[in-house]
Write an enzyme that holds these catalytic residues in place. Structure first.
Site, mmCIF file in Angstrom:
data_model
loop_
_atom_site.group_PDB
_atom_site.id
_atom_site.type_symbol
_atom_site.label_atom_id
_atom_site.label_comp_id
_atom_site.label_asym_id
_atom_site.label_seq_id
_atom_site.Cartn_x
_atom_site.Cartn_y
_atom_site.Cartn_z
ATOM 1 N N SER A 169 0.661 -1.174 0.058
ATOM 2 C CA SER A 169 0.020 0.030 0.072
ATOM 3 C C SER A 169 0.808 1.147 0.134
ATOM 4 O O SER A 169 1.929 1.154 0.457
ATOM 5 C CB SER A 169 -1.025 -0.030 1.284
ATOM 6 O OG SER A 169 -1.337 1.191 1.325
ATOM 7 N N TYR B 18 -1.862 -1.104 10.786
ATOM 8 C CA TYR B 18 -2.248 -1.600 9.470
ATOM 9 C C TYR B 18 -1.288 -1.334 8.728
ATOM 10 O O TYR B 18 -0.432 -1.970 8.072
ATOM 11 C CB TYR B 18 -3.378 -0.941 8.946
ATOM 12 C CG TYR B 18 -3.582 -1.083 7.535
ATOM 13 C CD1 TYR B 18 -3.298 -0.312 6.697
ATOM 14 C CD2 TYR B 18 -3.742 -2.078 6.991
ATOM 15 C CE1 TYR B 18 -3.452 -0.219 5.488
ATOM 16 C CE2 TYR B 18 -3.826 -2.640 5.621
ATOM 17 C CZ TYR B 18 -3.569 -1.397 4.903
ATOM 18 O OH TYR B 18 -3.446 -1.499 3.408
ATOM 19 N N LYS C 133 2.304 -3.579 6.785
ATOM 20 C CA LYS C 133 2.482 -3.581 5.290
ATOM 21 C C LYS C 133 3.942 -3.257 5.129
ATOM 22 O O LYS C 133 4.922 -4.052 4.366
ATOM 23 C CB LYS C 133 1.675 -2.570 4.602
ATOM 24 C CG LYS C 133 0.270 -2.686 4.289
ATOM 25 C CD LYS C 133 -0.031 -4.180 3.469
ATOM 26 C CE LYS C 133 -1.429 -4.490 3.263
ATOM 27 N NZ LYS C 133 -1.546 -5.750 2.789
HETATM 28 C C1 WQD Z 1 -10.182 8.702 1.182
HETATM 29 C C2 WQD Z 1 -10.358 10.430 1.663
HETATM 30 C C3 WQD Z 1 -10.917 10.884 3.729
HETATM 31 C C4 WQD Z 1 -14.438 8.707 4.211
HETATM 32 C C5 WQD Z 1 -6.984 4.022 2.859
HETATM 33 C C6 WQD Z 1 -6.136 3.238 3.357
HETATM 34 C C7 WQD Z 1 -5.114 2.751 2.331
HETATM 35 C C8 WQD Z 1 -5.853 2.179 1.220
HETATM 36 C C9 WQD Z 1 -6.842 2.981 0.763
HETATM 37 C C10 WQD Z 1 -5.570 -0.395 1.725
HETATM 38 C C11 WQD Z 1 -9.591 11.048 2.535
HETATM 39 C C12 WQD Z 1 -11.949 11.133 2.876
HETATM 40 C C13 WQD Z 1 -13.405 9.255 3.636
HETATM 41 C C14 WQD Z 1 -15.473 9.635 4.567
HETATM 42 C C15 WQD Z 1 -14.161 11.409 3.796
HETATM 43 N N1 WQD Z 1 -6.339 1.032 1.817
HETATM 44 N N2 WQD Z 1 -13.086 10.553 3.554
HETATM 45 N N3 WQD Z 1 -15.276 10.906 4.525
HETATM 46 O O1 WQD Z 1 -7.647 6.792 4.287
HETATM 47 O O2 WQD Z 1 -6.791 7.428 1.739
HETATM 48 O O3 WQD Z 1 -6.758 5.058 2.389
HETATM 49 O O4 WQD Z 1 -7.797 3.089 1.679
HETATM 50 O O5 WQD Z 1 -4.609 -0.527 1.173
HETATM 51 O O6 WQD Z 1 -4.139 1.980 3.019
HETATM 52 O O7 WQD Z 1 -5.381 4.016 4.469
HETATM 53 O O8 WQD Z 1 -8.855 6.219 1.949
HETATM 54 O O9 WQD Z 1 -11.338 6.135 1.153
HETATM 55 O O10 WQD Z 1 -10.635 5.982 3.791
HETATM 56 O O11 WQD Z 1 -10.514 8.019 2.399
HETATM 57 O O12 WQD Z 1 -14.072 12.635 3.732
HETATM 58 O O13 WQD Z 1 -16.499 8.888 4.988
HETATM 59 O O14 WQD Z 1 -11.701 10.568 1.869
HETATM 60 O O15 WQD Z 1 -10.258 11.860 4.591
HETATM 61 O O16 WQD Z 1 -9.201 12.094 2.349
HETATM 62 P P1 WQD Z 1 -7.560 6.469 2.572
HETATM 63 P P2 WQD Z 1 -10.318 6.635 2.306
#
Ligand code: WQD
Length: 341
Positions: free
Chosen positions: A125, A150, A154
């Site tokens: 990741s 997590y 990785k």
């Molecule tokens: C994306 C953006 C949130 C939810 C995670 C893991 C990463 C990978 C992908 C496994 C961010 C914003 C989110 C919500 C929001 N997974 N958001 N409201 O955190 O970038 O990455 O998933 O490999 O390792 O860390 O993905 O989709 O949670 O967030 O505003 O209800 O959307 O703050 O900016 P993230 P995400």
């Protein structure tokens, strides 16, 4: 040739099984179904016409894993997805993550060693980069202290593999995903978050279809053009195809090092508000959302420099953000139609 896909009934795993079968590989899945259902193999069969073999057990069980490899010593390669991946949960339950994610990998490496299996693709990741100092982020950017247990599993997993390739005489490719979203165009497989989605896109589609009342946008005071955080979203089918190319690369002896690392991103960053705008465009709906405080542990912005993957793997993400959000929306609607049957 037979490929083992651990976690193959999961989101990225199931899409990768489809692409492996499309390429002519025989697939066997090992999954403990902790985050998915066995009916996924029937959906895969509906797409490809081939039902993958599914063996259900936990890869942290040393004896069961060892017995599995003794029964399947004709495996040409392994794609290892099986892991827990909820960032927030890993903060609450770190030992659960270290036990599960590390012990399953070590048991797989033992199985490879005992049965002469030489090729491993590891699901890593972009989280290993933390908040990169420079953007876009390339594979030689420094790995930073993980923001969560997590992310640390990785990083540690990559190190365990790095230390093992020479000693075990195996080949390994670590694929560092950016943000996988979307669903197969058939809308038969896609993301199936259990409970309240952690990730942005499933929360958007569940809000639009009425399962959730309102999307909370985690902060709009970031130093970005519209104040919301930026990520490199990549279509899950584009991501799946990169895994098949990686397996081909190892089996065809095209690797240049025993351990290779590739960033799998589009090279384009989109803010939360831009993803919402894309969804509203493709769905024709107005999304109900509100701006709230930042989420603990979130970084401001990250997007990949995909040049090395494009050149060395001969792979390039093709789908646009609108195709990603549209496929996610079609999948959400198909899910709801099936529930109402
Ligand atoms: C994306 C953006 C949130 C939810 C995670 C893991 C990463 C990978 C992908 C496994 C961010 C914003 C989110 C919500 C929001 N997974 N958001 N409201 O955190 O970038 O990455 O998933 O490999 O390792 O860390 O993905 O989709 O949670 O967030 O505003 O209800 O959307 O703050 O900016 P993230 P995400």
């Amino acid at each position: 040739m037979k490929i083992l896909v651990t976690g193959g009934t999961g989101f990225i795993g199931s899409h990768t099984v489809v692409e492996l079968q499309n390429k002519g590989y025989e697939v066997i899945i090992v999954d403990n179904l902790s985050n998915s259902g066995s009916d996924i193999v029937d959906k895969i069969a509906q797409i490809t016409g081939i039902t993958p073999v599914l063996e259900i057990f936990d890869l942290t069980d040393k004896q069961k894993t060892s017995d599995f490899f003794k029964r399947h010593n004709d495996i040409a390669g392994i794609i290892h997805f099986a892991a827990y991946k909820a960032v927030g949960e890993s903060v609450q339950k770190p030992l659960l993550y270290y036990h599960n994610n590390l012990e399953s990998l070590i048991n797989i490496l033992d199985g490879m060693n005992e049965n002469g299996i030489r090729n491993l693709v590891f699901s890593s990741s972009c989280t290993v980069y933390g908040q990169p100092d420079e953007l876009p982020v390339s594979e030689n950017a420094p790995v930073k202290a993980a923001e969560s247990p997590y992310g640390n599993t990785k990083q540690i997993s990559e190190e365990i593999i790095y230390d093992s390739v020479k000693a075990l005489g195996i080949n390994a490719i670590a694929l560092r995903y950016f943000n996988p979203i979307g669903a197969h165009p058939s809308a038969l497989i896609g993301e199936l978050p259990i409970g309240v989605p952690n990730n942005l896109v499933p929360f958007i589609t569940q809000t639009a279809i009425g399962i959730r009342q309102c999307l909370s946008v985690f902060g709009d005071t970031y130093p970005t053009p519209d104040g919301t955080a930026i990520r490199d979203y990549i279509h899950v089918v584009d991501l799946a195809k990169a895994h098949v190319i990686s397996v081909d690369r190892m089996i065809d002896g095209k690797m240049k090092e025993n351990f290779e690392v590739f960033n799998l991103g589009t090279g384009n960053g989109y803010s939360v508000l831009e993803v919402i705008k894309s969804f509203e465009k493709v769905s024709g709906l107005k999304l109900n959302y509100k701006i709230v405080d930042r989420r603990e542990g979130d970084i401001t912005q990250v997007w990949a420099d995909p040049e090395y993957s494009n050149r060395e793997l001969g792979w390039k993400a093709e789908k646009s953000i609108d195709e990603m959000t549209l496929s996610a929306w079609k999948w959400e609607k198909a899910l709801q139609q099936n529930k109402s049957k």
